[in-house]
Design an enzyme around this catalytic site. Structure first.
Site, PDB file in Angstrom:
ATOM      1  N   TYR A   1     -10.388  -2.177   1.353  1.00 28.29           N
ATOM      2  CA  TYR A   1      -9.217  -1.328   1.072  1.00 28.29           C
ATOM      3  C   TYR A   1      -8.185  -2.100   0.255  1.00 28.29           C
ATOM      4  O   TYR A   1      -7.675  -1.599  -0.759  1.00 28.29           O
ATOM      5  CB  TYR A   1      -8.597  -0.852   2.386  1.00 28.29           C
ATOM      6  CG  TYR A   1      -7.251  -0.177   2.211  1.00 28.29           C
ATOM      7  CD1 TYR A   1      -7.157   1.143   1.781  1.00 28.29           C
ATOM      8  CD2 TYR A   1      -6.072  -0.863   2.489  1.00 28.29           C
ATOM      9  CE1 TYR A   1      -5.919   1.760   1.609  1.00 28.29           C
ATOM     10  CE2 TYR A   1      -4.832  -0.255   2.327  1.00 28.29           C
ATOM     11  CZ  TYR A   1      -4.767   1.052   1.885  1.00 28.29           C
ATOM     12  OH  TYR A   1      -3.539   1.657   1.720  1.00 28.29           O
TER      13      TYR A   1
ATOM     14  N   ARG B   1      -0.508   4.908  16.090  1.00 31.35           N
ATOM     15  CA  ARG B   1      -0.676   6.237  16.684  1.00 31.35           C
ATOM     16  C   ARG B   1      -1.651   6.180  17.853  1.00 31.35           C
ATOM     17  O   ARG B   1      -1.527   6.926  18.837  1.00 31.35           O
ATOM     18  CB  ARG B   1      -1.178   7.217  15.620  1.00 31.35           C
ATOM     19  CG  ARG B   1      -1.262   8.672  16.119  1.00 31.35           C
ATOM     20  CD  ARG B   1       0.115   9.297  16.341  1.00 31.35           C
ATOM     21  NE  ARG B   1       0.034  10.535  17.086  1.00 31.35           N
ATOM     22  CZ  ARG B   1      -0.394  11.699  16.585  1.00 31.35           C
ATOM     23  NH1 ARG B   1      -0.761  11.770  15.309  1.00 31.35           N
ATOM     24  NH2 ARG B   1      -0.418  12.772  17.329  1.00 31.35           N
TER      25      ARG B   1
ATOM     26  N   ALA C   1      -3.082   9.790  -2.603  1.00 34.72           N
ATOM     27  CA  ALA C   1      -4.447  10.003  -2.113  1.00 34.72           C
ATOM     28  C   ALA C   1      -5.211   8.686  -2.044  1.00 34.72           C
ATOM     29  O   ALA C   1      -5.093   7.840  -2.927  1.00 34.72           O
ATOM     30  CB  ALA C   1      -5.189  10.978  -3.027  1.00 34.72           C
TER      31      ALA C   1
ATOM     32  N   GLY D   1      -2.137   9.248  11.397  1.00 36.19           N
ATOM     33  CA  GLY D   1      -3.479   9.602  11.847  1.00 36.19           C
ATOM     34  C   GLY D   1      -3.855   8.840  13.110  1.00 36.19           C
ATOM     35  O   GLY D   1      -3.405   7.713  13.338  1.00 36.19           O
TER      36      GLY D   1
ATOM     37  N   SER E   1       0.075  -1.177  -1.751  1.00 36.93           N
ATOM     38  CA  SER E   1       0.086  -1.489  -0.319  1.00 36.93           C
ATOM     39  C   SER E   1       0.318  -2.959  -0.050  1.00 36.93           C
ATOM     40  O   SER E   1      -0.109  -3.835  -0.816  1.00 36.93           O
ATOM     41  CB  SER E   1      -1.254  -1.064   0.294  1.00 36.93           C
ATOM     42  OG  SER E   1      -1.423  -1.579   1.597  1.00 36.93           O
TER      43      SER E   1
ATOM     44  N   ASN F   1       3.722  -1.408   6.118  1.00 37.63           N
ATOM     45  CA  ASN F   1       3.324  -0.386   7.096  1.00 37.63           C
ATOM     46  C   ASN F   1       4.465   0.566   7.422  1.00 37.63           C
ATOM     47  O   ASN F   1       5.569   0.131   7.738  1.00 37.63           O
ATOM     48  CB  ASN F   1       2.835  -1.052   8.382  1.00 37.63           C
ATOM     49  CG  ASN F   1       1.557  -1.829   8.166  1.00 37.63           C
ATOM     50  OD1 ASN F   1       1.541  -2.803   7.422  1.00 37.63           O
ATOM     51  ND2 ASN F   1       0.482  -1.403   8.804  1.00 37.63           N
TER      52      ASN F   1
ATOM     53  N   GLU G   1      -1.260  -4.510   2.039  1.00 40.43           N
ATOM     54  CA  GLU G   1      -2.585  -5.079   2.288  1.00 40.43           C
ATOM     55  C   GLU G   1      -3.111  -5.839   1.072  1.00 40.43           C
ATOM     56  O   GLU G   1      -4.061  -6.609   1.182  1.00 40.43           O
ATOM     57  CB  GLU G   1      -3.575  -3.981   2.690  1.00 40.43           C
ATOM     58  CG  GLU G   1      -3.340  -3.376   4.066  1.00 40.43           C
ATOM     59  CD  GLU G   1      -3.674  -4.341   5.209  1.00 40.43           C
ATOM     60  OE1 GLU G   1      -4.580  -5.175   5.024  1.00 40.43           O
ATOM     61  OE2 GLU G   1      -3.026  -4.254   6.262  1.00 40.43           O
TER      62      GLU G   1
END
Length: 342
Positions: free
Chosen positions: A148, A190, A80, A184, A124, A177, A126
């Protein structure tokens, strides 16, 4: 004895693939969903009757304690997050609360319930941001370039802290990634595959994007959730980079995506300054040699296969939606004659 797993973020891309994987392995699967009036279960529609959904919120400590107590999990997978990098600029506080502090709340929920549950934290790439070396591995210093990324760094280190402070079995997967047809619409991959499909079906005439030179290490989400599971099957907890070790630009993604639909990307792609970020991460590429050796994991789906898979899926999706609309119009009260209009 049947294992129990609790997945936060079960309605997302990774959560849905992981839930399917665990069901195949015979787990009882519990999923945490936010208390909203409309829960989007589209990605888990095919397994809704096989899983148990529990309401909770990563920003609400008591609900997490209750969810852990109710599910009594052997394994907890924390997927989440406010996971869109772009939105973290406009929602930095919310992103920090859910993506960062949410990890501490969930770990604390396991600790106060005195459960001997294994924990997976979705870290991540990132976090590397303005990377000091390429490729990046488990020892590469973090230099996040977005709210983020900063929140993910906190989540990563609080996971390490609970492992070292309380002896909990906590692993972090530093995933680069990873995409799929379930990604999404707000994510560039996407956005491209859907944009190609819309142009293919004559619904749009152009696709507006930001930085085409940004390079990423893109893999298939279905492959990456297997790595998550493998981490929690080891004898000792550790952190692992999960990546393909290849890097591709957004431009390359466009080229392959449009080619898959028989189109020339140069005719349709337009650069729009609105989609450029305040601080851009130019290059990310992961070194997953540790995971390949220790977990015996490797990616199966190639970059080209991934892009083509996403484009074909969106082309098929729009075709189905078009057919459904046509059927609905054919059976409308006016057109069918059941309702007369003066």
């Amino acid at each position: 004895m049947t294992k129990r797993a609790l997945i936060t973020g079960i309605t997302g891309q990774d959560g849905s693939y992981l839930a399917e994987l665990l069901l195949k392995k015979g787990y009882d699967v519990y999923g945490l969903v936010r208390r909203t009036s409309n829960i989007n279960t589209s990605r888990i529609e095919n397994i809704l009757d096989k899983i148990n959904l529990i309401q909770g919120d990563m920003a609400d400590q008591s609900s997490l304690i209750s969810a852990v107590k109710q599910s009594q999990p052997d394994e907890v997978y924390n997927l989440a997050a406010q996971s869109f990098v772009g939105s973290s600029w406009s929602q930095p506080i919310f992103t920090g609360d859910v993506t960062g502090l949410g990890v501490a709340r969930l770990l604390e929920a396991i600790r106060v319930n005195e459960l001997n549950a294994k924990f997976y934290q979705a870290s991540s790439s990132e976090m590397f941001g303005k990377a000091v070396e390429t490729p990046q591995n488990e020892k590469t210093p973090f230099h996040p370039r977005s709210p983020y990324g900063v929140a993910k760094v906190y989540g990563h280190w609080i996971a390490v802290n609970y492992r070292e402070s309380y002896g909990m079995f906590v692993c972090s997967g530093i995933l680069f990634n990873h995409e799929s047809p379930r990604r999404g619409m707000e994510f560039v991959t996407r956005k491209i595959s859907n944009g190609v499909a819309r142009i293919y079906h004559g619904l749009d005439s152009e696709l507006r994007l930001g930085n085409l030179d940004a390079k990423r290490d893109w893999g298939y989400a279905g492959d990456y959730v297997e790595a998550m599971w493998l981490m929690l099957q080891q004898k000792t907890p550790d952190d692992y980079v999960i990546a393909t070790g290849e890097t591709h630009t957004v431009r390359e993604f466009c080229e392959i995506a449009f080619e898959a639909a028989g189109l020339d990307w140069k005719k349709y792609v337009k650069i729009d300054p609105r989609f450029l970020r305040p601080a851009e991460v130019e290059l990310l590429m992961g070194d997953s040699s540790k995971a390949r050796k220790a977990l015996k994991w490797k990616p199966r789906v190639s970059f080209k296969e991934l892009v083509r898979m996403m484009v074909q899926s969106d082309i098929d999706l729009l075709a189905r939606e078009s057919r459904q609309k046509a059927v609905a119009q054919d059976y409308s009260p006016v057109k069918s004659g059941r309702l007369k209009v003066n």
